[in-house]
Motif scaffolding. Structure first.
Motif, PDB file in Angstrom:
ATOM      1  N   UNK A 104       1.008  -1.248   0.033  1.00  0.00           N
ATOM      2  CA  UNK A 104      -0.029  -0.295  -0.056  1.00  0.00           C
ATOM      3  C   UNK A 104       1.002   1.337  -0.071  1.00  0.00           C
ATOM      4  N   UNK A 105       0.811   2.109  -0.958  1.00  0.00           N
ATOM      5  CA  UNK A 105       1.241   3.411  -1.182  1.00  0.00           C
ATOM      6  C   UNK A 105       0.187   4.364  -0.705  1.00  0.00           C
ATOM      7  N   UNK A 106       0.609   5.264   0.271  1.00  0.00           N
ATOM      8  CA  UNK A 106      -0.392   5.984   0.802  1.00  0.00           C
ATOM      9  C   UNK A 106      -0.690   6.893   0.004  1.00  0.00           C
ATOM     10  N   UNK A 107       0.206   7.590  -0.808  1.00  0.00           N
ATOM     11  CA  UNK A 107      -0.160   8.723  -1.657  1.00  0.00           C
ATOM     12  C   UNK A 107       1.010   8.774  -2.585  1.00  0.00           C
ATOM     13  N   UNK A 108       0.535   8.849  -3.924  1.00  0.00           N
ATOM     14  CA  UNK A 108       1.444   8.841  -5.118  1.00  0.00           C
ATOM     15  C   UNK A 108       1.636  10.365  -5.310  1.00  0.00           C
ATOM     16  N   UNK A 109       2.305  10.978  -4.443  1.00  0.00           N
ATOM     17  CA  UNK A 109       2.426  12.540  -4.633  1.00  0.00           C
ATOM     18  C   UNK A 109       3.535  13.107  -5.339  1.00  0.00           C
ATOM     19  N   UNK A 110       4.451  12.363  -6.050  1.00  0.00           N
ATOM     20  CA  UNK A 110       5.336  12.934  -6.736  1.00  0.00           C
ATOM     21  C   UNK A 110       5.960  11.722  -7.700  1.00  0.00           C
ATOM     22  N   UNK A 111       6.730  12.417  -8.670  1.00  0.00           N
ATOM     23  CA  UNK A 111       7.009  11.424  -9.987  1.00  0.00           C
ATOM     24  C   UNK A 111       7.867  10.128  -9.395  1.00  0.00           C
ATOM     25  N   UNK A 112       8.752  10.309  -8.539  1.00  0.00           N
ATOM     26  CA  UNK A 112       9.567   9.201  -8.195  1.00  0.00           C
ATOM     27  C   UNK A 112       8.810   8.222  -7.413  1.00  0.00           C
ATOM     28  N   UNK A 113       7.719   8.713  -6.437  1.00  0.00           N
ATOM     29  CA  UNK A 113       7.026   7.556  -6.064  1.00  0.00           C
ATOM     30  C   UNK A 113       5.969   6.918  -7.030  1.00  0.00           C
ATOM     31  N   UNK A 114       5.483   7.701  -7.814  1.00  0.00           N
ATOM     32  CA  UNK A 114       4.774   6.831  -9.051  1.00  0.00           C
ATOM     33  C   UNK A 114       5.771   5.958  -9.751  1.00  0.00           C
ATOM     34  N   UNK A 115       6.950   6.466 -10.121  1.00  0.00           N
ATOM     35  CA  UNK A 115       7.748   5.654 -10.730  1.00  0.00           C
ATOM     36  C   UNK A 115       7.999   4.138 -10.121  1.00  0.00           C
ATOM     37  N   UNK A 116       8.446   4.104  -8.783  1.00  0.00           N
ATOM     38  CA  UNK A 116       8.774   2.960  -8.003  1.00  0.00           C
ATOM     39  C   UNK A 116       7.306   2.180  -7.824  1.00  0.00           C
ATOM     40  N   UNK A 117       6.108   2.883  -7.843  1.00  0.00           N
ATOM     41  CA  UNK A 117       4.817   2.015  -7.351  1.00  0.00           C
ATOM     42  C   UNK A 117       4.672   1.216  -8.630  1.00  0.00           C
ATOM     43  N   UNK A 118       5.033   1.957  -9.876  1.00  0.00           N
ATOM     44  CA  UNK A 118       4.831   0.902 -11.145  1.00  0.00           C
ATOM     45  C   UNK A 118       5.876  -0.062 -11.313  1.00  0.00           C
ATOM     46  N   UNK A 119       7.024   0.134 -10.756  1.00  0.00           N
ATOM     47  CA  UNK A 119       7.884  -0.786 -10.894  1.00  0.00           C
ATOM     48  C   UNK A 119       7.788  -1.879  -9.921  1.00  0.00           C
ATOM     49  N   UNK A 120       6.934  -1.600  -8.819  1.00  0.00           N
ATOM     50  CA  UNK A 120       6.733  -2.594  -7.756  1.00  0.00           C
ATOM     51  C   UNK A 120       5.598  -3.616  -8.542  1.00  0.00           C
TER      52      UNK A 120
END
Length: 401
Positions: A224-240
């Motif tokens: 669970x990613x509490x909030x995809x608030x920036x580019x790097x978080x979005x990138x890592x969530x997609x990679x996961x």
């Protein structure tokens, strides 16, 4: 310019807590929310405490707060390191647990008149998907094996509660290692069939992106990613999600199509074709939601549900997200529903007023046409349009939000 932040306890004090009943002074106010269908407490220097009850803001009868009141209400429950950060930066988030009765997400901040705070109630017991009345298509996302599930909506729309209920279903049914990365930790999950590792931004990990990157190495099944608030978080969530994990994440958009566009647009233009391919292959579902005031007491959620399919993958890959709304319209057999269809159903079944639903509709003109086909569901006359059609007396205009 904001008023100066006091760095030492000012003279005076807030009313003392009742001996034996409340551990901290703030508990006097917070204890009202769970018993009054309340969701938030607002504290602002210069104003009485204000509570959001059934979605409406209501002033308390308490006198306007002074700096000394704010200090004595908030300082005792704020972790020392975060209080120092608040003094320095003027903004901080944390969670406060009020004994065994309730838990709150807290934001301290500065504004024009001085110090302020908002406390958001987090139910102590995690509600089940049945208690929330989640659509079956949303409940079934707990059984997904891999991919990205987005839950979107404005602040206060119940995204965290929906995700907590879905993860509770995972906990009860599957032997998974579930890692949550939150700011702050809201619902606390007790291990049942699954093992939960809950990490908080600031205390356990520096950022969402770093938390996701570390989680991939911690033998997770579900993230669970509490909030995809920036580019790097979005990138890592997609990679996961690409590695075969089931990833749940939130965004602040009001429709499924906009959520997809938001992710793609976050990337530089040279990367967007690649991201469309990644998202086309990994997107499992998008659930957009918002809360509406019921005719009677309480609030109810309206949902837009988009389920992954070959047609969806093709639309994303080819950059034709304008086709997504049509896919939702024709995907009823798969559990899909548009936001406006969901709103119309709430009006048809008498749960919400037509004006309340119209206010939240995405395509208001089409929604008005839909309402005209429902008995006693016409919207109230628009004061700016004398030629508009008045509503029946039984349907007064929705109260201001």
């Amino acid at each position: 310019m904001s008023n100066p932040m006091p760095v030492t306890p000012p003279a005076g004090s807030a009313p003392a807590a009742e001996p034996g009943k409340y551990l901290n002074r703030i508990d006097r106010f917070l204890s009202i929310l769970p018993t009054s269908n309340g969701s938030d407490l607002h504290l602002t220097v210069g104003s009485p405490p204000i509570m959001r009850i059934d979605g409406e803001l209501e002033k308390s009868r308490h006198r306007p707060l002074k700096d000394s009141d704010y200090f004595n209400l908030v300082r005792p429950i704020t972790p020392p390191a975060l209080w120092e950060k608040f003094l320095a930066s003027g903004d901080v988030d944390f969670a406060y647990q009020m004994g065994k009765d309730a838990r709150f997400r807290v934001n301290l901040f500065r504004q024009e008149r001085g110090m302020a705070a908002v406390f958001r109630l987090i139910p102590w017991r995690i509600p089940t998907v049945e208690e929330l009345g989640l659509p079956n298509a949303v409940s079934q996302l707990a059984s997904a094996e891999r991919g990205l599930v987005l839950v979107t909506g404005p602040t206060g729309s119940g995204k965290s509660t929906t995700l907590a209920a879905v993860l509770d279903r995972v906990n009860k049914r599957f032997s998974h290692h579930v890692i949550t990365i939150e700011d702050p930790i809201e619902f606390v999950h007790t291990n049942q069939k699954s093992i939960f590792t809950q990490r908080e931004i600031g205390n356990d990990v520096a950022t969402f992106a770093e938390g996701v990157k570390a989680a991939i190495r911690e033998d997770p099944d579900c993230l669970l990613v509490g909030e995809m608030r920036d580019l790097e978080t979005i990138r890592m969530a997609l990679a996961a999600a690409e590695t075969g994990l089931l990833v749940f994440a939130t965004l602040h958009t009001n429709s499924a199509a906009k959520a997809i566009d938001r992710i793609i647009d976050a990337f530089p233009a040279m990367e967007q074709d690649q991201i469309r391919t990644v998202l086309a292959e990994g997107l499992r579902a998008v659930v957009a939601q918002q809360l509406l005031k019921k005719k009677e007491k309480g609030r109810v959620a309206a949902y837009e549900i988009l389920i992954g399919s070959t047609a969806l993958s093709n639309a994303i890959r080819e950059g034709k997200t304008n086709l997504i709304n049509n896919q939702i319209q024709t995907g009823k057999s798969k559990g899909m529903i548009s936001m406006d269809q969901s709103l119309g159903e709430l009006v048809r079944t008498g749960v919400v007023e037509s004006n309340e639903a119209l206010d939240r509709a995405l395509d208001k003109e089409t929604f008005k046409t839909m309402l005209a086909t429902l008995p006693d569901s016409r919207p109230a006359m628009d004061a700016t349009n004398p030629g508009s059609r008045p509503a029946p007396a039984a349907h007064p205009p929705a109260a201001a939000r």
